[in-house]
Every structure is written in structure tokens, then in C-alpha cells.
Enzyme design. Sequence first.
Site, PDB file in Angstrom:
ATOM      1  N   LYS A   1       0.842  -1.194   0.000  1.00 42.29           N
ATOM      2  CA  LYS A   1       0.000   0.000   0.000  1.00 42.29           C
ATOM      3  C   LYS A   1       0.881   1.249   0.000  1.00 42.29           C
ATOM      4  O   LYS A   1       1.912   1.281   0.677  1.00 42.29           O
ATOM      5  CB  LYS A   1      -0.901  -0.037   1.241  1.00 42.29           C
ATOM      6  CG  LYS A   1      -2.000   1.013   1.275  1.00 42.29           C
ATOM      7  CD  LYS A   1      -2.891   0.802   2.507  1.00 42.29           C
ATOM      8  CE  LYS A   1      -4.020   1.796   2.631  1.00 42.29           C
ATOM      9  NZ  LYS A   1      -4.870   1.558   3.804  1.00 42.29           N
TER      10      LYS A   1
ATOM     11  N   SER B   1      -9.650   1.650   2.802  1.00 46.08           N
ATOM     12  CA  SER B   1      -8.811   2.368   1.871  1.00 46.08           C
ATOM     13  C   SER B   1      -7.760   1.510   1.162  1.00 46.08           C
ATOM     14  O   SER B   1      -7.139   1.979   0.212  1.00 46.08           O
ATOM     15  CB  SER B   1      -8.099   3.498   2.609  1.00 46.08           C
ATOM     16  OG  SER B   1      -7.262   2.975   3.621  1.00 46.08           O
TER      17      SER B   1
ATOM     18  N   SER C   1      -9.777  -0.651   7.002  1.00 48.49           N
ATOM     19  CA  SER C   1      -9.241  -0.480   5.648  1.00 48.49           C
ATOM     20  C   SER C   1      -8.622  -1.703   4.998  1.00 48.49           C
ATOM     21  O   SER C   1      -8.448  -1.723   3.787  1.00 48.49           O
ATOM     22  CB  SER C   1      -8.206   0.641   5.640  1.00 48.49           C
ATOM     23  OG  SER C   1      -8.861   1.865   5.469  1.00 48.49           O
TER      24      SER C   1
END
Length: 478
Positions: free
Chosen positions: A77, A152, A176
Site C-alpha cells: 500500500k 482504503s 481499511s
Amino acid sequence: MKSREAWQELEKIREGRDVVGHVEEVLARVEKWEGEVKAYISLEIPELLRQRGEELERRLRKGEKVGKLAGLLVSVKDNICTTALPTTAGSRMLDGYVSPYNATVVERLLAEDAIVIGKTNLDEFAMGSTTELSAFWPTRNPWDLTRVPGGSSGGSASSLAYGGADLSLGSDTGGSARLPAAYTATVGLKPTYGLVSRYGLIPYGNSLEQISPMARSVRDVALLLEVIGGWDARDATSLRVGSPVFSLEPAEARGQKICLVKEMVEGAEEPVEKLFWNVVEKLSSEGAELEEVRIPVLSKALPTYYTIAFAEAASNLARYAGIFYPSKGSSGIWEEYVGEARAKGFGREVKRRILMGVYALSEGFRDEFYVAATRVRRAIRDEVLKLTRRCIIAAQASPILPPRIGERLDDPLKLYYMDMYTVVANLAGVPALVQPIGFSHGLPVGIQWIAGPLEEQKLISLGLLVESLTGLAGVMVD
Ligand code: GLN
């Protein structure tokens, strides 16, 4: 639908399959899907990936010892610092930023001979539930390209769901890693607070978040957590525990105690409800003991989470003044310069959260908002800890099926609401796992399991049992 687990790839590599061949296979998936899905913000140069593969092959041929993840491609990420690729956190504020150091988790991946394939898209500074709030572009869900992959860590989840990575690192402040797992038929495990080092994670809500392993199966998630978990001197909140080692023996359904917390089970839409009860009833018919419980204070979980998260975000984001971190402000007096850098560098949702966070912390309102929220948080933590001493909590992962792109953007409360079942584990600091349990109208549905502090093993054992019932290990699109 295809099925492919990272540990199987690892075994093939150990048995002499060429690593470059594996790299090529994953690159072919990226070639096929990435144009439409847009899971990655940056990708490593293919030639470099092949070179890493060749190096590993040479070492394997010579009979040298290689790491636990040798030859696996891991997506990371883009709020986790890497020196090889830029780290943007999905924000214009950090466009082009290259970190001078690797996050501890990245160092640990490299030490085990994993290959970082690229950095994945996210909502700006990990604030969001759909990956639509990335400053760059929304990521699409490979199972249905008109829908979001959750957020996210949506880029991480999508990269796994189309086979563009073997394993992935996400982060989870309020869901997330788990919400995207539920929406893409992948697995996400939010570890106990402090089990995984946050050194090199761009902070959003420090007291809530953990870097979280994501993969296409429970076994793969366990493998990744073994590598990234354990004490790190560079993170003051890191727990004094060694690297975890997991048994891969599935739990026995018989005698398994499962608590159904009303506040975390009810309120989901019909297709989600149905698949949830299918699994729970199956476990019960095989001998699991179910108990229904209420924790009334959980009705306050969402506002409590958002008050604390916004306050921490406001404090964290104060460092972005367009001075030390790259930004394209103009010259001028200090206030104008900083004001302009922030006006241009931050997106709308990030600005909203800074404003609300500052408000919740400001003199005269602090007690009413921030301090009150920390008290409710303590009450929630106490209740969850009490319960997890005698059972594993079964909960929904998301109240809805993956929404269409754009569908929930008109009102921020619609985005916040999607986290109603996931924020509890972050407030309590306990581990939680989301895994797939089926599809409804072609869309993935997940279930969530929550255990006590440092009881990741229980989640993994139960997760393996559930996989054996659903047959949904390793699934990805064709
Ligand atoms: N959707 C939640 C938020 O926006 C959780 C995000 C996260 O876990 N990073 O705060």
C-alpha cells in the site's frame, strides 16, 4: 474463477520451478487487468523484477538458503515507505516523494527474499472506504468493474483479486484492510495493536492502526504475518513479543464457542445477512456453540471512532506545510505559502477531517468531544475484552455489497457508515479477520471474526475451518 495461493507458488519454486517464470505469470495478469482496474500507483520496472527472479534462481541452483517468501511478488500500500518506489499516500501533497528509508515491514519482506512488485492505490492518507478518494484515480473491483473494491486498501485487495500479486500489505485504522477483503473475496487480518511495527507507515490514526497482511487465503495471511510481526525497537508502541509462528491446523467446529453480538450482526442488507447465517448455521450444525449477546455501548462505536480518528489525523497532518515534503506552492509570506500548499495539496475529505479534528481538540470542546470519545472507547474495549475471554466474536464485515463507483460519494456519512462493523476491533486493539463466504449476484461477501489480544492463532484456525466449509481459498478472477 481461478484459484491460486501464495504458499503453493512457494512450494513450486522450492521444487525447482523457475522464479522468472512466476514473475512473468504475475506480470501477464497485470498486463491483462491493470489498465481497467488501476490497482497500482507505481509498478517496479519489469526488467528489474526479472533480474530479482534470476538472482534467486542462481541462489536456489547453488543450494543456498533462501528466505521464507523467496520469489513471491508482494504489493505494498502506498502509505508504507519504500526507497525503491515513491510513497504518495494517495495524496498530491506527497506526489513524487521518495522515502529515504524502508518501513520495518518492507525490510522484513526483503530479508525473506520477497519481491516488491509495486505500490497500491488508496484513499488519500487512508481516509475512506472505497478507494475513490485517492487523489489520483479510483480503483475498480475486478469482480465487477463498475463497483468499488472497498477502501482504503482497495489497490491491495484488487491487485490480489486479479492475480497481480501473491501477497499484499494493507493498513487498517478502522477497517481499511478488512472492508476491501470483504468486497474482493480476499482475506485481511488486522493484527493486535502493537504486533506489527508501524515504523515507516504514514500515520493517520496512530492509536488505532496496524499494517495488515492481505492475501487470497488464510494460510497465506498467516505466512505473511509470521514475517512482518514481532517487536521492533523503532516503534515505541510495538509489543515485546517475538515473531509469531502459526499452526495451520484448522479448528474443530465441535466445542468452538462463537458469540453473535447483536450490534455487529444486525443491520446488514438481505443478501449479506443470508450468507452470514449460512456459515454460522453450518458451523453450529457441526457442533459449534452459539451464544447471542448484546453490547449496547457498541451503538456509539462509529461516532467514537470518527472523533478519535479525526483528532489524530488533524494532529498528524499538521506536518504537511509544503516545506519539507514536496509540494508546488508559490513563494510569498509564510501563511500564504503554507495556506496555498495545503489548499492545493489536500483533497476535500482530508480538509474536512482536519477541520473537524481540530474542532474536537480545541479549547472548550475538547472534553465534550475528544475526551468523551476516549471514555467510550475504554468502555468498548472493556466489553470486547470480557467477551473474547470466553468466545470468538462473529460479526458482519460490511453492511452492504460492494457499491457502484460514485454511488456513495454525495454524502460522507454514507462512507462512514460502511465501517460500522469494523471499527470496533480498532477501538479495542484486538485482532480481526475477514474472509470470503460466498457471492451474491456475482459480488463477494465476507465474514468477520474477532478474538482477544494476541489471539491471531484462534482467528487463523477458525478461518482455515471456514475455508474448508466454503471451498473459497485462493480465488481470483479469470
Ligand atoms: N474508512 C475508515 C476511515 O475513513 C477507515 C480507514 C482506515 O482503516 N484507514 O477512517
